[in-house]
Design a protein around this motif. Structure first.
Motif, PDB file in Angstrom:
ATOM      1  N   VAL A   2      26.222  -8.656  -9.593  1.00 50.78           N
ATOM      2  CA  VAL A   2      27.335  -9.072 -10.636  1.00 50.78           C
ATOM      3  C   VAL A   2      27.893  -8.058 -10.297  1.00 50.78           C
ATOM      4  O   VAL A   2      28.612  -7.213 -10.587  1.00 50.78           O
ATOM      5  CB  VAL A   2      26.777  -8.356 -11.998  1.00 50.78           C
ATOM      6  N   CYS A   3      29.138  -8.839 -10.100  1.00 50.64           N
ATOM      7  CA  CYS A   3      31.071  -7.819  -9.892  1.00 50.64           C
ATOM      8  C   CYS A   3      31.996  -8.269 -10.008  1.00 50.64           C
ATOM      9  O   CYS A   3      31.888 -10.445 -10.578  1.00 50.64           O
ATOM     10  CB  CYS A   3      30.642  -7.102  -7.980  1.00 50.64           C
ATOM     11  N   SER A   4      33.173  -8.556  -9.837  1.00 50.60           N
ATOM     12  CA  SER A   4      33.761  -8.791 -10.359  1.00 50.60           C
ATOM     13  C   SER A   4      34.567 -10.135  -9.490  1.00 50.60           C
ATOM     14  O   SER A   4      34.924  -9.542  -7.809  1.00 50.60           O
ATOM     15  CB  SER A   4      35.598  -7.950 -10.676  1.00 50.60           C
ATOM     16  N   ASN A   5      35.554 -10.797  -9.019  1.00 49.71           N
ATOM     17  CA  ASN A   5      36.145 -11.716  -8.523  1.00 49.71           C
ATOM     18  C   ASN A   5      37.350 -11.267  -7.627  1.00 49.71           C
ATOM     19  O   ASN A   5      38.334 -11.549  -7.637  1.00 49.71           O
ATOM     20  CB  ASN A   5      35.895 -12.796  -8.879  1.00 49.71           C
ATOM     21  N   ILE A   6      37.443 -10.361  -7.339  1.00 49.63           N
ATOM     22  CA  ILE A   6      38.100  -9.797  -6.103  1.00 49.63           C
ATOM     23  C   ILE A   6      37.990  -9.675  -4.891  1.00 49.63           C
ATOM     24  O   ILE A   6      37.014  -9.660  -4.166  1.00 49.63           O
ATOM     25  CB  ILE A   6      38.313  -8.533  -6.277  1.00 49.63           C
ATOM     26  N   ARG A   7      39.335  -9.739  -3.892  1.00 49.93           N
ATOM     27  CA  ARG A   7      38.503  -9.261  -2.667  1.00 49.93           C
ATOM     28  C   ARG A   7      38.076  -8.693  -2.088  1.00 49.93           C
ATOM     29  O   ARG A   7      38.196  -7.620  -2.471  1.00 49.93           O
ATOM     30  CB  ARG A   7      40.125  -9.506  -1.243  1.00 49.93           C
ATOM     31  N   ASN A  26      36.938 -11.224 -17.993  1.00 52.43           N
ATOM     32  CA  ASN A  26      36.263 -11.822 -18.950  1.00 52.43           C
ATOM     33  C   ASN A  26      35.607 -11.238 -18.646  1.00 52.43           C
ATOM     34  O   ASN A  26      34.160 -11.624 -18.020  1.00 52.43           O
ATOM     35  CB  ASN A  26      36.333 -13.501 -18.180  1.00 52.43           C
ATOM     36  N   GLN A  27      35.109 -10.152 -20.149  1.00 52.22           N
ATOM     37  CA  GLN A  27      33.462  -9.596 -20.116  1.00 52.22           C
ATOM     38  C   GLN A  27      32.456 -10.428 -20.089  1.00 52.22           C
ATOM     39  O   GLN A  27      31.340  -9.745 -20.251  1.00 52.22           O
ATOM     40  CB  GLN A  27      34.381  -8.407 -21.266  1.00 52.22           C
ATOM     41  N   GLN A  28      32.996 -11.162 -21.073  1.00 53.29           N
ATOM     42  CA  GLN A  28      31.999 -12.082 -21.678  1.00 53.29           C
ATOM     43  C   GLN A  28      30.751 -12.444 -20.674  1.00 53.29           C
ATOM     44  O   GLN A  28      29.732 -12.272 -20.698  1.00 53.29           O
ATOM     45  CB  GLN A  28      32.304 -12.959 -23.122  1.00 53.29           C
ATOM     46  N   HIS A  29      31.842 -12.913 -19.488  1.00 55.06           N
ATOM     47  CA  HIS A  29      31.233 -14.015 -18.261  1.00 55.06           C
ATOM     48  C   HIS A  29      30.351 -13.022 -17.907  1.00 55.06           C
ATOM     49  O   HIS A  29      29.117 -13.150 -17.206  1.00 55.06           O
ATOM     50  CB  HIS A  29      31.913 -14.148 -17.678  1.00 55.06           C
ATOM     51  N   SER A  33      26.113 -12.694 -17.796  1.00 54.09           N
ATOM     52  CA  SER A  33      25.417 -12.551 -16.025  1.00 54.09           C
ATOM     53  C   SER A  33      24.249 -11.649 -16.067  1.00 54.09           C
ATOM     54  O   SER A  33      23.265 -11.975 -15.109  1.00 54.09           O
ATOM     55  CB  SER A  33      26.460 -12.378 -14.934  1.00 54.09           C
ATOM     56  N   ILE A  34      24.974 -10.816 -16.706  1.00 60.30           N
ATOM     57  CA  ILE A  34      23.508  -9.574 -17.116  1.00 60.30           C
ATOM     58  C   ILE A  34      22.410 -10.111 -17.739  1.00 60.30           C
ATOM     59  O   ILE A  34      21.140  -9.805 -16.877  1.00 60.30           O
ATOM     60  CB  ILE A  34      24.339  -7.960 -16.868  1.00 60.30           C
ATOM     61  N   MET A  35      22.548 -11.261 -18.397  1.00 59.44           N
ATOM     62  CA  MET A  35      21.583 -10.813 -19.392  1.00 59.44           C
ATOM     63  C   MET A  35      20.602 -11.920 -18.331  1.00 59.44           C
ATOM     64  O   MET A  35      19.899 -12.131 -19.262  1.00 59.44           O
ATOM     65  CB  MET A  35      21.860 -11.446 -20.677  1.00 59.44           C
ATOM     66  N   GLN A  36      21.449 -12.992 -17.448  1.00 59.12           N
ATOM     67  CA  GLN A  36      20.478 -14.355 -17.384  1.00 59.12           C
ATOM     68  C   GLN A  36      19.969 -13.069 -16.167  1.00 59.12           C
ATOM     69  O   GLN A  36      19.067 -13.417 -15.601  1.00 59.12           O
ATOM     70  CB  GLN A  36      22.429 -15.073 -16.336  1.00 59.12           C
ATOM     71  N   LEU A  37      20.404 -12.237 -15.280  1.00 58.79           N
ATOM     72  CA  LEU A  37      19.701 -11.467 -14.200  1.00 58.79           C
ATOM     73  C   LEU A  37      17.878 -11.288 -15.368  1.00 58.79           C
ATOM     74  O   LEU A  37      17.279 -10.778 -14.376  1.00 58.79           O
ATOM     75  CB  LEU A  37      20.404 -11.504 -13.642  1.00 58.79           C
TER      76      LEU A  37
END
Length: 75
Positions: A2-7, A26-29, A33-37
């Motif tokens: 789970v990581c930020s969408n950056i280069r 987008n802290q909620q996303h 994502s962490i909760m899904q895993l």
């Protein structure tokens, strides 16, 4: 993953395939994502297996071969 969408991150992580990318603002996303895993061990395992394959692209041997190709183009 789970990581930020950056280069850099998005060069390695394919969203929803071998991890989750979230927009920095987008802290909620990120939390979702962490909760899904956390809640889906099968998904964790599937993504983990995909990452054991993906990481081989970035092995020292492959990296040296790629750098060698680049240098040879300009020498």
């Amino acid at each position: 993953i789970v990581c930020s969408n950056i280069r850099g991150h998005n060069d390695v992580v394919i969203n929803y395939e071998n991890g989750f990318l979230f927009d920095i603002n987008n802290q909620q996303h990120m939390i979702d994502s962490i909760m899904q895993l956390y809640e889906k061990p099968g998904l964790r395992k599937e993504m983990g297996l995909k990452n054991t394959i993906k990481v081989k692209e970035f092995s020292l041997e492959n990296s040296l071969q790629q750098m060698s190709k680049i240098y040879n183009e300009y020498m």
